[in-house]
Design a protein around this motif. Sequence first.
Motif, PDB file in Angstrom:
ATOM      1  N   LYS A  81      15.039  17.981   1.765  1.00  0.00           N
ATOM      2  CA  LYS A  81      13.744  18.122   1.113  1.00  0.00           C
ATOM      3  C   LYS A  81      13.049  19.426   1.476  1.00  0.00           C
ATOM      4  O   LYS A  81      11.922  19.649   1.096  1.00  0.00           O
ATOM      5  N   TRP A  82      13.716  20.332   2.160  1.00  0.00           N
ATOM      6  CA  TRP A  82      13.050  21.527   2.647  1.00  0.00           C
ATOM      7  C   TRP A  82      12.695  22.456   1.486  1.00  0.00           C
ATOM      8  O   TRP A  82      13.423  22.563   0.515  1.00  0.00           O
ATOM      9  N   ILE A  83      11.559  23.125   1.631  1.00  0.00           N
ATOM     10  CA  ILE A  83      11.130  24.099   0.632  1.00  0.00           C
ATOM     11  C   ILE A  83      11.437  25.477   1.188  1.00  0.00           C
ATOM     12  O   ILE A  83      10.821  25.920   2.140  1.00  0.00           O
ATOM     13  N   GLY A  84      12.417  26.158   0.587  1.00  0.00           N
ATOM     14  CA  GLY A  84      12.843  27.438   1.141  1.00  0.00           C
ATOM     15  C   GLY A  84      12.090  28.638   0.595  1.00  0.00           C
ATOM     16  O   GLY A  84      11.990  29.653   1.251  1.00  0.00           O
ATOM     17  N   CYS A  85      11.563  28.515  -0.617  1.00  0.00           N
ATOM     18  CA  CYS A  85      10.957  29.696  -1.214  1.00  0.00           C
ATOM     19  C   CYS A  85       9.799  29.291  -2.106  1.00  0.00           C
ATOM     20  O   CYS A  85       9.794  28.224  -2.692  1.00  0.00           O
ATOM     21  N   LEU A  86       8.815  30.182  -2.160  1.00  0.00           N
ATOM     22  CA  LEU A  86       7.592  29.909  -2.917  1.00  0.00           C
ATOM     23  C   LEU A  86       7.162  31.169  -3.640  1.00  0.00           C
ATOM     24  O   LEU A  86       7.278  32.255  -3.067  1.00  0.00           O
ATOM     25  N   ALA A  87       6.644  31.020  -4.846  1.00  0.00           N
ATOM     26  CA  ALA A  87       6.010  32.176  -5.476  1.00  0.00           C
ATOM     27  C   ALA A  87       4.919  31.642  -6.379  1.00  0.00           C
ATOM     28  O   ALA A  87       5.075  30.577  -6.973  1.00  0.00           O
ATOM     29  N   THR A  88       3.792  32.356  -6.454  1.00  0.00           N
ATOM     30  CA  THR A  88       2.750  31.873  -7.359  1.00  0.00           C
ATOM     31  C   THR A  88       2.290  32.992  -8.273  1.00  0.00           C
ATOM     32  O   THR A  88       2.398  34.161  -7.946  1.00  0.00           O
ATOM     33  N   GLU A  89       1.751  32.553  -9.417  1.00  0.00           N
ATOM     34  CA  GLU A  89       1.113  33.516 -10.291  1.00  0.00           C
ATOM     35  C   GLU A  89       0.039  32.773 -11.056  1.00  0.00           C
ATOM     36  O   GLU A  89       0.355  31.889 -11.824  1.00  0.00           O
ATOM     37  N   SER A  90      -1.173  33.100 -10.850  1.00  0.00           N
ATOM     38  CA  SER A  90      -2.342  32.417 -11.442  1.00  0.00           C
ATOM     39  C   SER A  90      -2.157  30.913 -11.416  1.00  0.00           C
ATOM     40  O   SER A  90      -2.162  30.312 -10.360  1.00  0.00           O
ATOM     41  N   GLU A  91      -1.923  30.268 -12.547  1.00  0.00           N
ATOM     42  CA  GLU A  91      -1.932  28.812 -12.529  1.00  0.00           C
ATOM     43  C   GLU A  91      -0.596  28.203 -12.165  1.00  0.00           C
ATOM     44  O   GLU A  91      -0.472  26.991 -12.086  1.00  0.00           O
ATOM     45  N   TRP A  92       0.416  29.026 -12.023  1.00  0.00           N
ATOM     46  CA  TRP A  92       1.767  28.499 -11.892  1.00  0.00           C
ATOM     47  C   TRP A  92       2.346  28.761 -10.518  1.00  0.00           C
ATOM     48  O   TRP A  92       2.023  29.723  -9.863  1.00  0.00           O
ATOM     49  N   MET A  93       3.256  27.849 -10.135  1.00  0.00           N
ATOM     50  CA  MET A  93       3.926  28.026  -8.861  1.00  0.00           C
ATOM     51  C   MET A  93       5.381  27.665  -9.066  1.00  0.00           C
ATOM     52  O   MET A  93       5.694  26.718  -9.793  1.00  0.00           O
ATOM     53  N   VAL A  94       6.268  28.432  -8.463  1.00  0.00           N
ATOM     54  CA  VAL A  94       7.672  28.040  -8.527  1.00  0.00           C
ATOM     55  C   VAL A  94       8.164  27.878  -7.100  1.00  0.00           C
ATOM     56  O   VAL A  94       7.853  28.678  -6.227  1.00  0.00           O
ATOM     57  N   CYS A  95       8.878  26.778  -6.855  1.00  0.00           N
ATOM     58  CA  CYS A  95       9.360  26.549  -5.495  1.00  0.00           C
ATOM     59  C   CYS A  95      10.734  25.934  -5.567  1.00  0.00           C
ATOM     60  O   CYS A  95      11.106  25.264  -6.514  1.00  0.00           O
TER      61      CYS A  95
ATOM     62  N   SER B 263       1.858  27.201   1.509  1.00  0.00           N
ATOM     63  CA  SER B 263       2.946  27.283   2.476  1.00  0.00           C
ATOM     64  C   SER B 263       3.950  26.195   2.150  1.00  0.00           C
ATOM     65  O   SER B 263       3.586  25.063   1.827  1.00  0.00           O
ATOM     66  N   GLY B 264       5.226  26.578   2.234  1.00  0.00           N
ATOM     67  CA  GLY B 264       6.289  25.609   1.980  1.00  0.00           C
ATOM     68  C   GLY B 264       7.042  25.374   3.262  1.00  0.00           C
ATOM     69  O   GLY B 264       7.321  26.318   4.002  1.00  0.00           O
ATOM     70  N   SER B 265       7.375  24.135   3.528  1.00  0.00           N
ATOM     71  CA  SER B 265       7.915  23.854   4.856  1.00  0.00           C
ATOM     72  C   SER B 265       9.130  22.963   4.806  1.00  0.00           C
ATOM     73  O   SER B 265       9.545  22.478   3.760  1.00  0.00           O
ATOM     74  N   GLU B 266       9.712  22.770   5.979  1.00  0.00           N
ATOM     75  CA  GLU B 266      10.901  21.948   6.109  1.00  0.00           C
ATOM     76  C   GLU B 266      10.580  20.490   5.822  1.00  0.00           C
ATOM     77  O   GLU B 266      11.461  19.704   5.491  1.00  0.00           O
ATOM     78  N   ASP B 267       9.297  20.120   5.965  1.00  0.00           N
ATOM     79  CA  ASP B 267       8.969  18.715   5.754  1.00  0.00           C
ATOM     80  C   ASP B 267       8.884  18.353   4.278  1.00  0.00           C
ATOM     81  O   ASP B 267       8.542  17.241   3.927  1.00  0.00           O
ATOM     82  N   GLY B 268       9.207  19.310   3.405  1.00  0.00           N
ATOM     83  CA  GLY B 268       9.305  18.978   1.995  1.00  0.00           C
ATOM     84  C   GLY B 268       8.014  19.065   1.224  1.00  0.00           C
ATOM     85  O   GLY B 268       7.963  18.727   0.052  1.00  0.00           O
ATOM     86  N   THR B 269       6.937  19.528   1.878  1.00  0.00           N
ATOM     87  CA  THR B 269       5.678  19.596   1.143  1.00  0.00           C
ATOM     88  C   THR B 269       5.267  21.046   0.954  1.00  0.00           C
ATOM     89  O   THR B 269       5.640  21.924   1.716  1.00  0.00           O
ATOM     90  N   VAL B 270       4.486  21.252  -0.110  1.00  0.00           N
ATOM     91  CA  VAL B 270       3.828  22.533  -0.282  1.00  0.00           C
ATOM     92  C   VAL B 270       2.350  22.250  -0.091  1.00  0.00           C
ATOM     93  O   VAL B 270       1.792  21.371  -0.733  1.00  0.00           O
ATOM     94  N   ARG B 271       1.721  22.957   0.823  1.00  0.00           N
ATOM     95  CA  ARG B 271       0.299  22.717   1.059  1.00  0.00           C
ATOM     96  C   ARG B 271      -0.505  23.926   0.647  1.00  0.00           C
ATOM     97  O   ARG B 271      -0.113  25.063   0.891  1.00  0.00           O
ATOM     98  N   LEU B 272      -1.654  23.664   0.032  1.00  0.00           N
ATOM     99  CA  LEU B 272      -2.567  24.734  -0.354  1.00  0.00           C
ATOM    100  C   LEU B 272      -3.722  24.745   0.624  1.00  0.00           C
ATOM    101  O   LEU B 272      -4.330  23.722   0.883  1.00  0.00           O
TER     102      LEU B 272
END
Lengths: 217, 318
Positions: free
Chosen positions: B215-229, B179-188
């Motif tokens: 610092k907000w994270i607006g978008c996230l996508a993952t694929e196996s080992e990789w993540m783009v945010c 999850s990507g949030s306004e607080d600037g972190t991506v949490r698994l």
Amino acid sequence: PREAVDAEVNSNTAQAMGAVTDDEVIRKRLLIDGDGAGDDRRINLLVKTFFKWCNSGSHEEGYSQYERMLGILAQCEFSMGKTLLVYDMNLREMENYEKIYKETESNIMAAHEKIAECKKQIQQAKRIRKNRQEYDALARVIQTHPDRHETLKQLEALGKELQHLSRIKESVEDKLELRRKQFHVLLSTIRELQQTLENDEKLSEADDVQETRMDTQ
Amino acid sequence: MTSSRAEVDLQRRLELVHMTVFCQSFSPCGKYLAAGNNYGQIAVFSLSAALSSAAEEEDQKSVITFTAHDGPVYSLVSTDRQLISAGNGDVKAWNWSEITKKGCKEAWSRKPPFRANLELPEINCLLLNQKDNTLLTAGGDAVVHVMDMETGAFTQAFQGHMDYIHCLALRDQYNECLSGSEDGTVRLWDLRTGQEAQVIDVYRHQECARPQYGKWIGCLATESEWMVCGGGPALTLWHLRSVTPTTVFPLQDCQQQVMFYQDLILSAGNNPTINHCQISGGVKAQIPCTAPSVYSLAINEQSQENMVFQLETHISSR
């Protein structure tokens, strides 16, 4: 011709009932020789000439009619031969076209298969490219870190230096210990000497006191 | 008579100018597109009619538009039989088979268990987990709720973010969600245990941080080992095993939507372009589009013509 086609439709329906109508005959004749010039006329001429020959009186007339008949027959045969050749040619042409048609069909199928194959190859190539790019991305990050051999060498050198320095430290400490012991020995000897000297002084003082006491008595 | 018609026209035009379309979803058969806007309406378009070569003006309008929520519709997602929409605090489901008929009624409506608040927090993102048949929702209360699709009960809640959550992504192989949030972190989050597996402070990394955008994270996508945010920080490709940012993409604007597609990364944001980026970091193509800012990207895999749709104020397709 258009009439022939219409006539065919009518005759087909009539034939279904089992009757061969006049239309059928008309249709056949129109199809064969619709324009009236050519073979039909020649056959009619032949028939007429035949009757004239049969009804001819004199020998020359009959002979000339006979000649004319032969001529017309030859013409008919010639025309028939031509038509047969044309028919043969058409058949062969049809075969040729069939062959070409089949070839084109199979070519089309082959092309379709090739296209599918190429599409699969594209997907494969895209996957390979993606993997390569991922590898590159990681490799770039790894490159930013210093080389492992270098670091190991540096670590070794540092280890050796540490050992060397600790050895020096040990030897210095040993020397310090030795000096301390020597000083201790020296100091204790000095103290003992002091004690002995004090004792001697005390003894000599006591001797002096005894002597003066003995003198006064 | 004419003045009231002109008023209605004017009002309609004002509505259109201010309308923002937030989300879209394709039907399971691939023939319809549903879009949700900020007035709470969901419009259903027929793709085969609108995009065929003989399409006219009429065919490009929606087949049906109905009001789904009181507030804006922020997120849409499709199962094989239902369309699920989320707005201010509630999640509703509509059957695809009935949606094209008038007077469509919702199949069910649920509210995630928010802590007692005066306001209902908005639900920014919906995600379907096909493996467990669950629906993950996340939004204004900074908690990811997991709802079981069969029973409709909310089974888990992942707490930990400091501020509201923008986006969700799923890692099937490891049974995790991000999850990507306004607080600037991506949490698994580990889906089985419900614990926070990892926290990535994206904005702390020098390579991608852009403090001028936040610092907000607006978008996230993952694929196996990789993540783009992306979002406030620049759009970056991360390697999840080592949690290192590997490639920073040279895109100026804030990205609001990103997805992996074949060997490319498609993204869109505040600029009226869709960016095709390669994993090596190059931007292969920038396709201009009519909308000034793009909130949603979707790919129609069901139909013969693969189309990538993007939406904001207008609906257009590439």
